[in-house]
Design an enzyme around this catalytic site. Sequence first.
Site, PDB file in Angstrom:
ATOM      1  N   LYS A  27       0.887  -1.174   0.000  1.00  0.00           N
ATOM      2  CA  LYS A  27       0.000   0.000   0.000  1.00  0.00           C
ATOM      3  C   LYS A  27       0.920   1.217   0.000  1.00  0.00           C
ATOM      4  O   LYS A  27       1.363   1.704   1.049  1.00  0.00           O
ATOM      5  CB  LYS A  27      -0.892  -0.031   1.250  1.00  0.00           C
ATOM      6  N   CYS A  72      13.717  10.330   6.464  1.00  0.00           N
ATOM      7  CA  CYS A  72      13.645   9.890   7.858  1.00  0.00           C
ATOM      8  C   CYS A  72      14.989  10.064   8.551  1.00  0.00           C
ATOM      9  O   CYS A  72      15.032  10.388   9.730  1.00  0.00           O
ATOM     10  CB  CYS A  72      13.122   8.464   7.950  1.00  0.00           C
ATOM     11  N   GLU A 125      10.183  16.050  14.891  1.00  0.00           N
ATOM     12  CA  GLU A 125      10.526  15.889  13.482  1.00  0.00           C
ATOM     13  C   GLU A 125       9.706  16.868  12.645  1.00  0.00           C
ATOM     14  O   GLU A 125       8.496  16.967  12.816  1.00  0.00           O
ATOM     15  CB  GLU A 125      10.219  14.454  13.035  1.00  0.00           C
ATOM     16  N   GLU A 143       9.635   1.366  10.815  1.00  0.00           N
ATOM     17  CA  GLU A 143      10.739   2.315  10.608  1.00  0.00           C
ATOM     18  C   GLU A 143      10.088   3.694  10.603  1.00  0.00           C
ATOM     19  O   GLU A 143       9.350   4.029   9.671  1.00  0.00           O
ATOM     20  CB  GLU A 143      11.459   1.991   9.293  1.00  0.00           C
TER      21      GLU A 143
HETATM   22  P1  ADP Z   1       3.855  10.587   6.168  1.00  0.00           P
HETATM   23  O1  ADP Z   1       3.941  11.730   7.119  1.00  0.00           O
HETATM   24  O2  ADP Z   1       5.150  10.010   5.719  1.00  0.00           O
HETATM   25  O3  ADP Z   1       2.828  10.743   5.078  1.00  0.00           O
HETATM   26  P2  ADP Z   1       2.110   8.653   7.292  1.00  0.00           P
HETATM   27  O4  ADP Z   1       2.468   7.809   8.435  1.00  0.00           O
HETATM   28  O5  ADP Z   1       0.915   9.529   7.405  1.00  0.00           O
HETATM   29  O6  ADP Z   1       3.427   9.436   7.079  1.00  0.00           O
HETATM   30  O7  ADP Z   1       1.950   7.823   5.958  1.00  0.00           O
HETATM   31  C1  ADP Z   1       2.742   6.702   5.625  1.00  0.00           C
HETATM   32  C2  ADP Z   1       1.850   5.638   5.036  1.00  0.00           C
HETATM   33  O8  ADP Z   1       0.884   5.239   6.001  1.00  0.00           O
HETATM   34  C3  ADP Z   1       1.061   6.079   3.812  1.00  0.00           C
HETATM   35  O9  ADP Z   1       1.010   5.000   2.892  1.00  0.00           O
HETATM   36  C4  ADP Z   1      -0.316   6.363   4.390  1.00  0.00           C
HETATM   37  O10 ADP Z   1      -1.381   6.244   3.451  1.00  0.00           O
HETATM   38  C5  ADP Z   1      -0.422   5.283   5.428  1.00  0.00           C
HETATM   39  N1  ADP Z   1      -1.369   5.558   6.518  1.00  0.00           N
HETATM   40  C6  ADP Z   1      -1.800   6.753   6.995  1.00  0.00           C
HETATM   41  N2  ADP Z   1      -2.645   6.572   8.040  1.00  0.00           N
HETATM   42  C7  ADP Z   1      -2.767   5.228   8.229  1.00  0.00           C
HETATM   43  C8  ADP Z   1      -3.463   4.400   9.170  1.00  0.00           C
HETATM   44  N3  ADP Z   1      -4.222   4.920  10.125  1.00  0.00           N
HETATM   45  N4  ADP Z   1      -3.318   3.055   9.078  1.00  0.00           N
HETATM   46  C9  ADP Z   1      -2.519   2.510   8.137  1.00  0.00           C
HETATM   47  N5  ADP Z   1      -1.843   3.234   7.218  1.00  0.00           N
HETATM   48  C10 ADP Z   1      -1.955   4.580   7.253  1.00  0.00           C
END
Ligand code: ADP
Length: 493
Positions: free
Chosen positions: A183, A291, A388, A257
């Site tokens: 995903k 990161c 961050e 990570e």
């Molecule tokens: P970033 O700040 O790098 O966008 P996120 O943690 O929001 O960090 O996003 C990283 C990944 O996690 C993306 O693929 C995003 O769609 C997914 N994501 C965001 N919220 C959720 C959630 N509640 N559960 C699972 N995946 C999520």
Amino acid sequence: MTITDAREHLDDAARDWLDNVHGTGSGPTFEVLDPGTGRILAELSAATESDVNHAVEAARAAFEDGRWSERDADHREEVLLRLAQLVERDFELLVTIEALDTGKPRAEAWYDIKEVIGVLRYYAGWCTKATGTTIPAPRQYFAVTLRGPVGVCAAITPWNYPLPILMYKLAPALAFGNSFIAKPSELAPLSALHFVRLCAEAGVPDDVVTVLTGAGSTGAALAAHPGLDKIAFTGSTRTGRAIAHAAAERPTRVSLELGGKSPNIVFASADLEAAADGVALGIWTNAGQVCVAGSRLLVERSIHDRFVDLLAERTDAMVLGHSLDPEAQIGPMISAAQRTNAENVVASALDDGAVAVTGGRALAGPGFFLEPTMLTGLATDHPVSQEEIFGPVLVVDTFDTEREAVAKGNATAYGLAAGVWTGRAGQGQRMARGLSSGTVWINAYGVFHPTLPFGGTKASGYGRELGESAVEAYTEITTVVEDLSAGEGDDHD
Ligand code: ADP
């Protein structure tokens, strides 16, 4: 060079590709933007909960019938090598897609796709090298471990290094016979959609690799699915916690990570020109949206002013520009929201007395650009020194002794990476022992290679990717014990 519509600068292959890309779900569509212009690159359908269910069931069926999990290791090796060749064949297209989607200069995306090829080749080699063991249990028994795949593995990945971070998970998962569901981030999902086509072309059987497009709700449905054996996540600490929570409901392995607030620590004894180059690279690469960004500069007090000047010279000379502009050295931030967040952080630091030695402002005009911003005069425990930012913002702090450098290096919730710049024998190694950090670079920064294990401590997560660590992460061992005494005394002549 001002680019207001990237399509006008694309070759036919890239334009055709964008015209024909689709999401993999049955839900509503979402827009994928070019961060360099704010214009729409593609509209993709999102995967719904029922699409997620279907993908997991299909991946499970593929795993159970052995179409990949039971193929010989040297067959899997051949397929991974073919995949690496196909990425090489489509190299220019993938570089363009990745650069456009993330906003990073094409020259940076070039390294990213090279890294993808390297990771595929490295794990192709591991297919035939990962072995079990014979164990000196009591002599009455013959004891061995068998090493096999984990099962159905999922990856939820971010937008900053879309294809490399996916490959840290996908390549070892495939090497050892797992089924895999990806995903990618909704902000930069395009390269994954091309890669999954290459998987089919390389001979990966149906349903062994699946890409689900969509945002957080698609990720949440995947993380909550009871049919997964493992989830590997890279992204924010907040989302990592939510995923670990969801997985804790059942025995799904999780590796996380997460973020960082990594220190780059410069001693007066260092080669200061080289250190300034390294610190600049460590924070301005990918506009600080990394990161492992070295977002805290800790500099020995006696050289503070001189070193800040060296860094400011380099920073002021850097060219901001669109990913397709060959002159560009720093691209935009990924989204308007991400830039607004970084602007607010900078404003709060300035309100609290910080000085912006460089930058501090958003650029007018198209795209989500923020000037590379170096802030001095903030306390170590100020929120801007602690949290961050994930943008081109560097906080400068000082230290007087090696002991204080270690203490300040460790003085955040995170522990992902650190850099140490020193001219004294042994000092870097002593620092590495004291720093709570997944990686410590000495007189270097940001060195990644397929052989080098990568991951964090503290709020930066747990588990290691790359190197031999991924063998443990994507295999399961079965201990087999046979009693040899059963037939003892039988006459065998
Ligand atoms: P970033 O700040 O790098 O966008 P996120 O943690 O929001 O960090 O996003 C990283 C990944 O996690 C993306 O693929 C995003 O769609 C997914 N994501 C965001 N919220 C959720 C959630 N509640 N559960 C699972 N995946 C999520």
